[in-house]
Enzyme design. Structure first.
Site: not given
Length: 230
Positions: A24, A133, A166
Site C-alpha cells: 500500500d 486488495k 495492513c
C-alpha cells in the site's frame, strides 16, 4: 542461500524462492493530501520510508526475488468496501472520513483516483506483480497465496504502510498459512503514534516473524554492492 541478521534470530532463505511485498505505498498512505493525512494521521515522516523501499526493491530485484506490489482500495461506488452489514463499513477510517466529509466521496481509496495510485517514486517494473486488495490483509480475496505456492515461495519480506494495520495483518495471515515473514522496520511506517510502530514490531518479532532493516537486508543479498545501491 542467504542468511539475514534479524530479531529475534537470524533467518536463512533462498532469494529466488522469496518475495518482497510492498504494501500500500499509495498517495493515500504516504502523501500529504491523501486519505491518512485527511483522516488526521501524521504522514510527515514517510519520505525516508519511500527511499528505503526503493533501495530494498532494487536489491531484491537484482537478487532474483519476486516483487509484489499491493494497492488497497475499492471500486468508485465502494461496493467492494461493504455496506452496513460489514465491519469494514464501520471500522475503515477512509469510509468514516468520507461520511463525515461528503465532498471526499469517490476520492479516497477509489480505484483510478490519485489517492489510490502508488507514489511517484515507486514504479513497478516488468516482471513485478501488482495486485489490488479490498481489506487490510493482502491474502484476503486476492490470488497471493496461489501465486506464491505455484512458485515455491515460502519466505516473504515486508515493506510498506501501515506497519500496525495492513503489513501486520498480511504477515499474520501468512504465518497461519506457513509462510516465513520478515519485516524491514525502516521500510515501514505506522498509522498512528510511534508506539503503534513499536508495538507492531514487538508482536511480529515475538510471535509471528522476524524484524530486520534495509541496510542489513541489502548487505546480506550482495555485500559488495550495497553502497552502490544506496
Amino acid at each position: 542461500m542467504t542468511t539475514l541478521t534479524a530479531r529475534p534470530e537470524a533467518i536463512t532463505f533462498d532469494p529466488q524462492q522469496t518475495a518482497l511485498i510492498v504494501v500500500d505505498m499509495q498517495n493515500a498512505y504516504a502523501t500529504p493530501g491523501g486519505y491518512l493525512d485527511l483522516a488526521g494521521f501524521d504522514v510527515s515522516t514517510t519520505r525516508p520510508v519511500i527511499a528505503n523501499i526503493q533501495t530494498a526493491v532494487t536489491a531484491a530485484r537484482a537478487a532474483g526475488m519476486l516483487i509484489i506490489w499491493f494497492q488497497n482500495g475499492w471500486d468508485a461506488q465502494y461496493v467492494e468496501a461493504g455496506g452496513p452489514g460489514s465491519p469494514n463499513f464501520h471500522k475503515s477510517n477512509a469510509l468514516k472520513t468520507m461520511r463525515k466529509q461528503p465532498q471526499l466521496q469517490g476520492k479516497l481509496l477509489a480505484k483510478g483516483s490519485w489517492d489510490y495510485q502508488l507514489v511517484d517514486e515507486l514504479v513497478p517494473q516488468p516482471g513485478d506483480i501488482v495486485l489490488p486488495k479490498p481489506r487490510y490483509s493482502s491474502f484476503f480475496n486476492t490470488p497471493l497465496d496461489s501465486i506464491l505456492r505455484s512458485r515455491g515461495i515460502r519466505h516473504l519480506v515486508f515493506t510498506g504502510i501501515a506497519t500496525n494495520v495492513c503489513v501486520e495483518s498480511t504477515l499474520r495471515d501468512g504465518f497461519f498459512l506457513e509462510y516465513f515473514g520478515v519485516v524491514l522496520e525502516d521500510a515501514t511506517h505506522q498509522a498512528g503514534p510511534e508506539f503503534a510502530q513499536k508495538a507492531a514490531l514487538f508482536n511480529i518479532e515475538t510471535f509471528f516473524g522476524w524484524v530486520s532493516d534495509v541496510e542489513t537486508f541489502c548487505d546480506a543479498l550482495s555485500p559488495t554492492s550495497f553502497a552502490r545501491i544506496a
